[in-house]
Design a protein around this motif. Sequence first.
Motif, PDB file in Angstrom:
ATOM      1  N   LEU A  63      -1.394  20.044  43.557  1.00 25.30           N
ATOM      2  CA  LEU A  63      -2.367  19.118  44.145  1.00 25.30           C
ATOM      3  C   LEU A  63      -3.650  19.065  43.324  1.00 25.30           C
ATOM      4  N   LEU A  64      -4.082  20.205  42.824  1.00 19.55           N
ATOM      5  CA  LEU A  64      -5.295  20.232  42.009  1.00 19.55           C
ATOM      6  C   LEU A  64      -5.103  19.415  40.737  1.00 19.55           C
ATOM      7  N   ASN A  65      -3.917  19.469  40.149  1.00 18.33           N
ATOM      8  CA  ASN A  65      -3.625  18.676  38.952  1.00 18.33           C
ATOM      9  C   ASN A  65      -3.619  17.182  39.254  1.00 18.33           C
ATOM     10  N   VAL A  66      -3.218  16.815  40.470  1.00 23.81           N
ATOM     11  CA  VAL A  66      -3.283  15.403  40.864  1.00 23.81           C
ATOM     12  C   VAL A  66      -4.724  14.909  40.780  1.00 23.81           C
ATOM     13  N   VAL A  67      -5.642  15.718  41.287  1.00 15.03           N
ATOM     14  CA  VAL A  67      -7.054  15.342  41.275  1.00 15.03           C
ATOM     15  C   VAL A  67      -7.605  15.326  39.854  1.00 15.03           C
ATOM     16  N   ILE A  68      -7.246  16.325  39.052  1.00 19.17           N
ATOM     17  CA  ILE A  68      -7.784  16.435  37.692  1.00 19.17           C
ATOM     18  C   ILE A  68      -7.259  15.325  36.795  1.00 19.17           C
ATOM     19  N   HIS A  69      -5.961  15.047  36.879  1.00 14.57           N
ATOM     20  CA  HIS A  69      -5.322  14.088  35.977  1.00 14.57           C
ATOM     21  C   HIS A  69      -5.131  12.706  36.594  1.00 14.57           C
ATOM     22  N   HIS A  70      -5.523  12.551  37.870  1.00 11.30           N
ATOM     23  CA  HIS A  70      -5.361  11.270  38.579  1.00 11.30           C
ATOM     24  C   HIS A  70      -3.914  10.776  38.495  1.00 11.30           C
ATOM     25  N   ASN A  71      -2.995  11.702  38.692  1.00 12.93           N
ATOM     26  CA  ASN A  71      -1.577  11.383  38.583  1.00 12.93           C
ATOM     27  C   ASN A  71      -0.830  11.937  39.794  1.00 12.93           C
ATOM     28  N   PRO A  72      -0.540  11.097  40.805  1.00 13.44           N
ATOM     29  CA  PRO A  72       0.142  11.575  42.010  1.00 13.44           C
ATOM     30  C   PRO A  72       1.525  12.146  41.752  1.00 13.44           C
ATOM     31  N   GLU A  73       2.136  11.791  40.629  1.00  7.85           N
ATOM     32  CA  GLU A  73       3.473  12.296  40.347  1.00  7.85           C
ATOM     33  C   GLU A  73       3.471  13.796  40.054  1.00  7.85           C
ATOM     34  N   GLU A  74       2.289  14.369  39.832  1.00  6.57           N
ATOM     35  CA  GLU A  74       2.209  15.810  39.603  1.00  6.57           C
ATOM     36  C   GLU A  74       2.223  16.596  40.906  1.00  6.57           C
ATOM     37  N   ALA A  75       2.128  15.910  42.043  1.00 12.96           N
ATOM     38  CA  ALA A  75       2.202  16.592  43.338  1.00 12.96           C
ATOM     39  C   ALA A  75       3.633  17.065  43.578  1.00 12.96           C
ATOM     40  N   GLY A  76       3.757  18.065  44.387  1.00 12.85           N
ATOM     41  CA  GLY A  76       5.091  18.570  44.689  1.00 12.85           C
ATOM     42  C   GLY A  76       5.052  19.579  45.820  1.00 12.85           C
ATOM     43  N   GLY A  77       6.169  19.722  46.489  1.00 10.20           N
ATOM     44  CA  GLY A  77       6.286  20.661  47.584  1.00 10.20           C
ATOM     45  C   GLY A  77       7.063  21.897  47.185  1.00 10.20           C
ATOM     46  N   LEU A  78       7.793  22.420  48.145  1.00  7.19           N
ATOM     47  CA  LEU A  78       8.528  23.658  47.924  1.00  7.19           C
ATOM     48  C   LEU A  78       9.592  23.503  46.841  1.00  7.19           C
ATOM     49  N   GLY A  79      10.312  22.384  46.864  1.00  9.95           N
ATOM     50  CA  GLY A  79      11.345  22.171  45.857  1.00  9.95           C
ATOM     51  C   GLY A  79      10.772  22.128  44.454  1.00  9.95           C
ATOM     52  N   ALA A  80       9.641  21.443  44.281  1.00 10.02           N
ATOM     53  CA  ALA A  80       9.002  21.361  42.969  1.00 10.02           C
ATOM     54  C   ALA A  80       8.533  22.739  42.509  1.00 10.02           C
ATOM     55  N   ALA A  81       8.024  23.549  43.442  1.00  8.43           N
ATOM     56  CA  ALA A  81       7.581  24.898  43.082  1.00  8.43           C
ATOM     57  C   ALA A  81       8.748  25.742  42.578  1.00  8.43           C
ATOM     58  N   LEU A  82       9.886  25.642  43.242  1.00  8.10           N
ATOM     59  CA  LEU A  82      11.057  26.408  42.813  1.00  8.10           C
ATOM     60  C   LEU A  82      11.576  25.917  41.462  1.00  8.10           C
ATOM     61  N   ARG A  83      11.560  24.615  41.225  1.00 13.42           N
ATOM     62  CA  ARG A  83      11.981  24.095  39.930  1.00 13.42           C
ATOM     63  C   ARG A  83      11.020  24.523  38.834  1.00 13.42           C
ATOM     64  N   HIS A  84       9.736  24.563  39.151  1.00 12.28           N
ATOM     65  CA  HIS A  84       8.737  25.001  38.178  1.00 12.28           C
ATOM     66  C   HIS A  84       8.986  26.450  37.767  1.00 12.28           C
ATOM     67  N   LEU A  85       9.339  27.287  38.706  1.00 16.14           N
ATOM     68  CA  LEU A  85       9.627  28.684  38.400  1.00 16.14           C
ATOM     69  C   LEU A  85      10.822  28.794  37.464  1.00 16.14           C
ATOM     70  N   ARG A  86      11.855  28.012  37.728  1.00 13.93           N
ATOM     71  CA  ARG A  86      13.053  28.086  36.891  1.00 13.93           C
ATOM     72  C   ARG A  86      12.786  27.592  35.476  1.00 13.93           C
ATOM     73  N   ALA A  87      11.784  26.720  35.288  1.00 16.30           N
ATOM     74  CA  ALA A  87      11.480  26.172  33.965  1.00 16.30           C
ATOM     75  C   ALA A  87      10.702  27.143  33.079  1.00 16.30           C
ATOM     76  N   GLN A  88      10.233  28.279  33.643  1.00 16.98           N
ATOM     77  CA  GLN A  88       9.461  29.231  32.853  1.00 16.98           C
ATOM     78  C   GLN A  88      10.376  30.126  32.023  1.00 16.98           C
ATOM     79  N   ASP A  89       9.760  30.903  31.119  1.00 16.89           N
ATOM     80  CA  ASP A  89      10.515  31.923  30.402  1.00 16.89           C
ATOM     81  C   ASP A  89      11.119  32.890  31.417  1.00 16.89           C
ATOM     82  N   HIS A  90      12.376  33.247  31.188  1.00 15.82           N
ATOM     83  CA  HIS A  90      13.118  34.077  32.148  1.00 15.82           C
ATOM     84  C   HIS A  90      13.129  33.420  33.522  1.00 15.82           C
ATOM     85  N   GLY A  91      13.139  32.077  33.531  1.00 11.39           N
ATOM     86  CA  GLY A  91      13.058  31.316  34.771  1.00 11.39           C
ATOM     87  C   GLY A  91      14.142  31.636  35.783  1.00 11.39           C
TER      88      GLY A  91
END
Length: 271
Positions: free
Chosen positions: A209-237
């Motif tokens: 949500l903070l990135n939505v405000v900083i970048h003025h891009n609503p597509e950066e918002a996300g809920g629980l599913g987005a958080a879990l996908r973000h974790l998997r995209a990291q090193d040793h995701g």
Amino acid sequence: MMRQSPAGWLTVFARLGFAARGLVYLLIGVVAIDAALNGGRPSDNQGVMGTVADAPGGQLLLLLCALGFAGYAFWRLTEAALDPEHRGQSMKGKFERAGYALSGIIHIGLAAAAVRLATRNSPSPNGAPGDEAVQDWSAWLMEQPAGPVLLGLAALLLFATAAAQAIKAYRARFDELAGDVPAPDKVRLLGRVGYAARALVFALMAWFLLNVVIHHNPEEAGGLGAALRHLRAQDHGPLLLLAVATGLALFGVFSLVEARYRHLRVVTPRI
């Protein structure tokens, strides 16, 4: 035959709400564990409820979950409004009551989603449909005069909620549980791991949500599913996702324990 008082019925519905929350988090964790081990797409609250709706007897189960979510929401909202435990005199107490109100609003949304999924005839959505709802809501808010400020406040509230969850995981007191809870040390471990996983997920959702405000891009918002996908995209995701998914599943089990053994102080508003 004794009749159940309004407060008694509200207690029943609140406990059903804890059970429904436990079932949903358990399924979210199981789906995410499978995604970590075998690939696939982690799901969120609405996604797993859609899976339940498509199972035999799932529509009836979802209607029961909706009833529980609604009762749980009403209990939290009355806690926020009437303060039966007299916590609202301090800043900490006021923050807790604000958290109760937010929890009540969220569970009203879950109750509505459960009814909608239980009564629809078309196949239920898979994946994480909650992410799209968060993006649509963020896009609408960004177009309003005070929308970015409100989104920023929502992000700060989520960060504060994540911090509160982390503190609860660290302290692991769980004084709200009854004294006769079986295997208290194991139950405390369930709660500690579960709340730690939720703290990380809430912090990620706040960051989105903070990135939505900083970048003025609503597509950066996300809920629980987005958080879990973000974790998997990291090193040793996959390993990171597996750890958090296990925590969410254990939080589901902890919620099921709460459904039976949590102290519930229920007050009914006077009309």
